[in-house]
Design a protein around this motif. Structure first.
Motif, PDB file in Angstrom:
ATOM      1  N   UNK A 166       0.855  -1.331   0.039  1.00 46.09           N
ATOM      2  CA  UNK A 166      -0.166   0.167  -0.045  1.00 46.09           C
ATOM      3  C   UNK A 166       0.855   1.368   0.047  1.00 46.09           C
ATOM      4  N   UNK A 167       0.726   2.041  -0.769  1.00 46.07           N
ATOM      5  CA  UNK A 167       1.455   3.502  -1.071  1.00 46.07           C
ATOM      6  C   UNK A 167       2.560   3.492  -1.398  1.00 46.07           C
ATOM      7  N   UNK A 168       3.105   2.239  -2.295  1.00 42.04           N
ATOM      8  CA  UNK A 168       4.447   2.159  -2.786  1.00 42.04           C
ATOM      9  C   UNK A 168       4.462   2.746  -4.157  1.00 42.04           C
ATOM     10  N   UNK A 169       5.461   3.389  -4.480  1.00 45.47           N
ATOM     11  CA  UNK A 169       5.762   3.737  -6.179  1.00 45.47           C
ATOM     12  C   UNK A 169       7.100   3.159  -6.143  1.00 45.47           C
ATOM     13  N   UNK A 170       7.301   2.401  -7.499  1.00 48.44           N
ATOM     14  CA  UNK A 170       8.649   1.855  -7.786  1.00 48.44           C
ATOM     15  C   UNK A 170       8.761   2.512  -9.201  1.00 48.44           C
ATOM     16  N   UNK A 171      10.039   2.989  -9.472  1.00 48.24           N
ATOM     17  CA  UNK A 171      10.692   3.203 -10.503  1.00 48.24           C
ATOM     18  C   UNK A 171      11.808   2.442 -11.475  1.00 48.24           C
ATOM     19  N   UNK A 172      11.598   2.336 -12.435  1.00 48.40           N
ATOM     20  CA  UNK A 172      12.479   1.466 -13.053  1.00 48.40           C
ATOM     21  C   UNK A 172      13.525   2.010 -13.874  1.00 48.40           C
ATOM     22  N   UNK A 173      14.662   2.109 -13.601  1.00 55.46           N
ATOM     23  CA  UNK A 173      15.582   2.650 -14.535  1.00 55.46           C
ATOM     24  C   UNK A 173      16.342   1.682 -15.464  1.00 55.46           C
ATOM     25  N   UNK A 174      16.257   0.515 -15.156  1.00 57.12           N
ATOM     26  CA  UNK A 174      16.742  -0.880 -15.716  1.00 57.12           C
ATOM     27  C   UNK A 174      16.357  -1.855 -15.119  1.00 57.12           C
ATOM     28  N   UNK A 175      16.766  -3.237 -15.468  1.00 58.58           N
ATOM     29  CA  UNK A 175      16.232  -4.588 -15.205  1.00 58.58           C
ATOM     30  C   UNK A 175      16.682  -4.627 -13.518  1.00 58.58           C
ATOM     31  N   UNK A 176      17.833  -4.067 -13.305  1.00 60.68           N
ATOM     32  CA  UNK A 176      18.325  -4.484 -11.921  1.00 60.68           C
ATOM     33  C   UNK A 176      18.527  -3.045 -11.046  1.00 60.68           C
ATOM     34  N   UNK A 177      18.058  -1.960 -11.857  1.00 58.79           N
ATOM     35  CA  UNK A 177      18.318  -0.857 -10.945  1.00 58.79           C
ATOM     36  C   UNK A 177      16.707  -0.125 -10.761  1.00 58.79           C
ATOM     37  N   UNK A 178      15.982  -0.517  -9.713  1.00 60.09           N
ATOM     38  CA  UNK A 178      14.619  -0.151  -9.301  1.00 60.09           C
ATOM     39  C   UNK A 178      14.651   0.504  -8.166  1.00 60.09           C
ATOM     40  N   UNK A 179      13.961   1.710  -8.000  1.00 61.84           N
ATOM     41  CA  UNK A 179      13.834   2.760  -6.618  1.00 61.84           C
ATOM     42  C   UNK A 179      12.443   2.730  -6.126  1.00 61.84           C
ATOM     43  N   UNK A 180      12.334   2.277  -4.899  1.00 61.71           N
ATOM     44  CA  UNK A 180      11.120   2.381  -4.434  1.00 61.71           C
ATOM     45  C   UNK A 180      10.864   3.769  -3.526  1.00 61.71           C
ATOM     46  N   UNK A 181       9.545   4.055  -3.302  1.00 61.38           N
ATOM     47  CA  UNK A 181       9.389   5.451  -2.345  1.00 61.38           C
ATOM     48  C   UNK A 181       8.181   5.358  -1.949  1.00 61.38           C
ATOM     49  N   UNK A 182       7.676   6.033  -0.908  1.00 60.24           N
ATOM     50  CA  UNK A 182       6.374   6.327  -0.339  1.00 60.24           C
ATOM     51  C   UNK A 182       5.844   7.784  -0.285  1.00 60.24           C
ATOM     52  N   UNK A 183       4.635   8.019  -0.667  1.00 66.08           N
ATOM     53  CA  UNK A 183       4.460   9.507  -0.452  1.00 66.08           C
ATOM     54  C   UNK A 183       5.227  10.355  -1.095  1.00 66.08           C
ATOM     55  N   UNK A 184       5.416   9.946  -2.446  1.00 64.62           N
ATOM     56  CA  UNK A 184       5.893  10.877  -3.580  1.00 64.62           C
ATOM     57  C   UNK A 184       7.458  10.926  -3.560  1.00 64.62           C
ATOM     58  N   UNK A 185       7.996  11.861  -4.426  1.00 60.04           N
ATOM     59  CA  UNK A 185       9.215  12.271  -4.697  1.00 60.04           C
ATOM     60  C   UNK A 185       9.970  10.891  -5.097  1.00 60.04           C
ATOM     61  N   UNK A 186       9.541  10.351  -6.155  1.00 58.94           N
ATOM     62  CA  UNK A 186      10.428   9.109  -6.881  1.00 58.94           C
ATOM     63  C   UNK A 186      11.219   9.795  -7.915  1.00 58.94           C
ATOM     64  N   UNK A 187      12.246   8.985  -8.022  1.00 59.06           N
ATOM     65  CA  UNK A 187      13.303   9.271  -9.183  1.00 59.06           C
ATOM     66  C   UNK A 187      14.164   7.950  -9.080  1.00 59.06           C
ATOM     67  N   UNK A 188      15.166   8.089 -10.058  1.00 61.28           N
ATOM     68  CA  UNK A 188      16.297   6.944 -10.071  1.00 61.28           C
ATOM     69  C   UNK A 188      17.055   6.975  -8.950  1.00 61.28           C
ATOM     70  N   UNK A 189      17.178   8.070  -8.348  1.00 64.58           N
ATOM     71  CA  UNK A 189      17.791   8.087  -7.015  1.00 64.58           C
ATOM     72  C   UNK A 189      17.131   8.924  -5.999  1.00 64.58           C
ATOM     73  N   UNK A 190      16.737   8.166  -4.953  1.00 66.51           N
ATOM     74  CA  UNK A 190      15.828   8.690  -3.974  1.00 66.51           C
ATOM     75  C   UNK A 190      16.495   9.175  -2.693  1.00 66.51           C
ATOM     76  N   UNK A 191      17.003  10.512  -2.285  1.00 64.64           N
ATOM     77  CA  UNK A 191      17.449  10.771  -1.082  1.00 64.64           C
ATOM     78  C   UNK A 191      16.584  10.838  -0.026  1.00 64.64           C
ATOM     79  N   UNK A 192      15.214  10.795  -0.253  1.00 65.06           N
ATOM     80  CA  UNK A 192      14.217  10.960   0.913  1.00 65.06           C
ATOM     81  C   UNK A 192      13.797   9.705   1.208  1.00 65.06           C
ATOM     82  N   UNK A 193      14.433   8.601   1.098  1.00 66.41           N
ATOM     83  CA  UNK A 193      13.897   7.210   1.708  1.00 66.41           C
ATOM     84  C   UNK A 193      15.121   6.371   1.737  1.00 66.41           C
ATOM     85  N   UNK A 194      15.121   6.140   2.904  1.00 68.60           N
ATOM     86  CA  UNK A 194      16.237   5.030   3.734  1.00 68.60           C
ATOM     87  C   UNK A 194      15.990   3.586   3.234  1.00 68.60           C
TER      88      UNK A 194
END
Length: 922
Positions: free
Chosen positions: A152-180
């Motif tokens: 629930x509430x998760x976004x996942x951004x795909x830059x490539x097959x093995x480089x994926x970035x999850x986040x919650x509550x916005x601010x997604x990108x290939x590199x997310x400095x707001x998500x630990x």
């Protein structure tokens, strides 16, 4: 001799006591099986009642435990089974136990991340999501990491097959400095990038015990970076999970050949070996290998680039002379044709009148670019190797030495597209862990290997093949062999022969490109490889990154000392970043840049009203050497309506210091823009005080305004949340609902500013006499965010389970002229249907997951644009063979092969179809 006698007597007494103790100790052996299937049960807890001593059954369901004397009572327990007690009175007694399976109680799962102490999931004072090893095993996902996107509430951004970035509550990108992202207590960020690089480093799938996700603000307990969430990934203990396990997953990608010319194989191999050495020691070795031809970024739409901002516009290579394809590289180089035509008119005066009819306004022309398929190695590889040695110094004190290595090839989208080639990231940890405290030290080291900037490398390859225009002492000095000169002559010839403008441009391009080596040829590859092997700081495309992160941290739980009065938890850490890019990313050409940071936290909890009300207050203070310290408090209240229903309220704050890149980056991007950090040293280096900078917006409006560039501050957010979690309908329906409101202060964003190279304000009006910078800034206005989520899990008859969840996140009040990078759909939803106990022997299973998200506008340094709505269907069918402890699976990610992308310039993701065989999985 007399002086030595007491010592000898003491040693003799100690030996006698030890021998006596050894002689009196008794070893109990036994086995545990399941009553319904008769199969051996591994990882079952066997403890001595009234004692802390205990062991786990091995992969054959067997156990061996040493006790001081008999009789004793053994407590045998495991998740999803009823607990049994067995009294053992004789050393010769063979203990054989059969456990009866029980339906797991919803919300009874134990979680740790919400308060850093173990509590029931249903009693968490903040929103929390959990993924177990069984969830991973049964999920219709090709890797364990992708299971998170169904929460629930998760976004996942795909830059490539093995480089994926999850986040919650916005601010997604290939590199997310707001998500630990924290793996076995270690922050999984790459030190130079300051964000997690997904699952390319860390645990292999067979070694994941569980994952816990805290959406939203979580800095109070987990430190800077947890603005929008924290994901904790925990591995399996070799004491609990033993034996040899492996998983072979084979599949196919690009089944329709839409982006790749042929169907390509997908390989994912896992193994894990763990054993006990006596009663005190245990080790494990893990490994994972993934190889495939990656998804292709093939967005050839035309892009009007202005520094790190821009927008999609109409046009193609044959209709727009200044075409700049999103995933076409090399065409970022552009020039004005007018001066070159006027130069011809100056040398041939009889042509000047005609040329003057063509040059009333700028005629921008871009170099011919190359598609990503022609430049970036499609062979994605990820190899992970891990190991750990555990030693129980006492029953309550354990020492752990652990290490992980990840390497391979991948692709990442930042301000440009980067090809990670032969990278290596390593993590090491030493830890002492007791029931009430731990102390650990760990390090992360990265080496980018042969990684390169695909955009920069291709532009420079074009220049190596044929210069656009020759420069001498910084001034253009056109030569007859220059691409722009050849183009201008051919364009004019075409016009004189009666061609239309666009036909003349296309003819001029073919003439200018004549003789250039084609992509795929040895000649082109030799030039391209030569350019990509030279560091960016020395005029090439090589991206050097050898930064390190060193951390020492500890925690102590005083609750056992305070009785039932109050629970107290304290902890702290020290971090040292060492940035080392040799000038290719940071302003570190002279020497590596160290950054020190420390922090501490405390938490106090108190249960009131006969445990119906649980109040928790916590706070954390952190200090970075480049910024003022920051205190982040948190207060939560959990109201237990009854055992299985609770209301939660929370006031949470979170913050982050500007990332290492926001501090020290010094990189030319987008052709003519310098992406720089906000530390005083860089502002002084570029003479912002003596040669003022102006906002780009004001320059474009014709009224240049000096930009007041203030010192950077840490960004912080205050969040209020109300939620309810409960089990109703006779323990068949789990409801979890939340709503939140947040407000950011000193919101970190980027903006474009302009500086005159001549020092005069008139120099702002020409690209050749001005420099554009992308600088990090804090917005003065308070940026607001709000959202909600609802999750339902329902148990149907016959062991069928249906899970439905939906959520929404909104950002508002971003001041004009700033890029927030929110990048989140307003609405998203997931529907999952499954049953893992079908058939007479309950050994057949299936899971189907449908995922939908609304369209949204993506903001990025590489490209901006609308991302269409996405819907995908994942499915898997499984068959278990208990006698051989085997599991067969047939599955598909994006079953219907409906291509989608998460950001302009990122790859189009299609169907992945696979079969797998797993042995001895728990």
């Amino acid at each position: 001799m007399r002086k030595k006698l007491p010592v000898l007597l003491l040693l003799l007494t100690s030996c006698l006591i030890s021998i006596s103790s050894f002689a009196q100790s008794v070893t109990i052996k036994g086995s545990v099986k399941g009553t319904s299937t008769g199969e051996a049960l591994p990882a079952v807890s066997v403890t001595v009642k009234g004692s802390s001593a205990g062991v786990y059954t091995n992969d054959k369901g067997e156990f061996s435990i040493t006790v001081p004397s008999l009789p004793v009572t053994l407590v045998i327990s495991s998740v999803n089974f009823e607990t049994k007690e067995v009294t053992v009175a004789s050393a010769s007694q063979q203990v054989e136990v059969s456990l009866t399976s029980s339906s797991p109680q919803m919300g009874e799962e134990i979680v740790v991340s919400a308060t850093r102490v173990a509590i029931r999931k249903i009693e968490s004072p903040v929103t929390i999501e959990q993924v177990s090893a069984a969830n991973i095993r049964n999920s219709p996902a090709s890797t364990f990491y992708e299971v998170v996107q169904n929460l629930k509430g998760v976004d996942m951004l795909t830059s490539s097959l093995t480089f994926k970035t999850p986040t919650t509550r916005g601010f997604n990108g290939s590199g997310n400095t707001r998500f630990n992202q924290i793996t076995d207590g270690m922050d999984n960020q790459a030190p130079g990038l300051n964000f997690s690089v997904g699952s390319i480093i860390g645990l292999s799938e067979l070694d994941v015990d569980n994952m816990e996700l805290l959406p939203g603000a979580s800095s109070a307990l987990y430190g800077p970076g947890g603005m929008n969430g924290t994901l904790l990934i925990n591995s399996k203990s070799p004491f609990k999970y033993q034996g040899f396990s492996f998983q072979i997953k084979q599949g196919i990608m690009h089944a329709d050949r839409k982006y790749r010319q042929e169907v390509s194989p997908y390989y994912n191999w896992n193994l894990r070996w763990a054993e006990k050495i006596g009663e005190r020691a245990a080790f494990k070795i893990t490994s994972e290998f993934i190889q495939a031809k990656d998804w292709l970024a093939a967005d050839q739409r035309n892009y009007k680039r202005l520094g790190t901002t821009g927008n999609l516009i109409p046009g193609t290579r044959t209709t727009d002379p200044n075409y700049d394809g999103v995933n076409v590289y090399g065409d970022e180089t552009t020039f004005d044709l007018v001066p070159f035509l006027q130069g011809i008119g100056g040398q041939a005066p009889f042509l000047a009148p005609y040329i003057n009819t063509l040059t009333g306004s700028p005629i921008n022309v871009s170099r011919t670019g190359y598609a990503e398929r022609d430049l970036v190695d499609p062979n994605t590889v990820n190899f992970k190797l891990g190991g750990a040695f555990h030693y129980k110094i006492t029953d309550d004190l354990e020492a752990i030495a652990m290490g992980y290595i990840g390497s391979g090839n991948s692709v990442y989208t930042a301000s440009d597209r980067y090809s990670f080639k032969n990278f290596i990231i390593k993590q090491y940890k030493l830890e002492l862990k007791a029931k009430n405290w731990f102390i650990r030290g760990w390090a992360t080291q990265e080496d980018a290997g042969e990684s390169y900037n695909a955009t920069v490398t291709t532009r420079l390859t074009n220049e190596a093949i044929r210069k656009t225009v020759t420069f001498t002492n910084g001034q253009p000095t056109p030569q007859l062999t220059d691409w722009a000169v050849i183009y201008s002559q051919a364009f004019l010839a075409g016009k004189l022969s009666g061609l239309t403008d666009i036909d003349a441009h296309n003819n001029a391009r073919s003439v200018s490109d004549a003789g250039a080596p084609k992509p795929g040829t040895d000649q082109f590859k030799q030039i391209f490889d030569r350019v990509r092997s030279v560091p960016i700081s020395k005029g090439g495309g090589l991206f050097i990154e050898k930064s390190d992160l060193y951390v020492a941290e500890g925690q102590y739980n005083f609750s056992h000392l305070t009785g039932n009065v109050v629970d107290i938890l304290v902890g702290g850490d020290f971090r040292r970043f060492v940035l080392d890019s040799e000038g290719t990313l940071f302003a570190d050409s002279a020497a590596p840049i160290p950054i020190n940071q420390f922090g501490g936290y405390a938490q106090v909890s108190k249960k009131l009203l006969k445990d119906r009300l649980n109040l928790t207050v916590s706070g954390r203070y952190d200090k970075n050497e480049n910024f003022d310290g920051r205190f982040t408090p948190r207060a939560t209240a959990l109201i237990k309506v009854n055992k299985n229903n609770s209301i939660r309220l929370s006031y949470q704050t979170a913050y982050r210091f500007p990332s290492t890149q926001q501090q020290w980056i010094n990189l030319r991007v987008g052709g003519d823009v310098l992406l720089i950090g906000g530390v005083t040293e860089l502002r002084d280096y570029y003479k912002f005080n003596s040669n003022p900078i102006y906002s780009l917006e004001s320059v474009q409006a014709g009224a240049p305004k000096v930009y007041d560039y203030k010192a950077l501050k840490p960004e912080n957010v205050t969040s209020y949340e109300l939620g309810y979690k409960g089990v109703v309908a006779d323990n068949k329906l789990l409801i979890d609902v939340y709503g939140y409101y947040g407000q950011y202060e000193n919101f970190l964003a980027r903006t474009l500013v302009v500086q005159s190279k001549t020092g005069n304000i008139s120099g702002l009006n020409s690209a050749s006499t001005r420099q554009v910078y992308s600088v990090p800034v804090n917005t003065e206005a308070k940026v607001k965010t709000y959202g909600y989520g609802l999750g339902l899990e329902y148990k149907l008859p016959g062991n069928f389970v249906v899970t439905v969840n939906g959520s929404s996140d909104v950002l508002q009040d971003i001041p004009p002229g700033y890029v927030a990078f929110f990048n989140s759909p307003k609405y998203r939803a997931n529907v999952i249907v499954g049953n893992n106990q079908l058939g007479k022997r309950k050994n057949i299973g299936f899971n189907i997951a449908y995922r939908w998200q609304d369209s949204y506008f993506f903001e990025g340094d590489f490209a901006n644009g609308e991302v269409p709505a996405i819907q995908t269907l994942d499915a898997q069918f499984s068959y278990k063979i208990p006698k051989t402890k085997s599991l067969f699976k047939l599955g598909a990610n994006n079953l219907l092969n409906q291509y989608y992308y998460h950001a302009p310039g990122n790859p189009s993701v299609g169907g992945l179809y696979y079969v797998s065989y797993s042995y001895n999985i728990f």
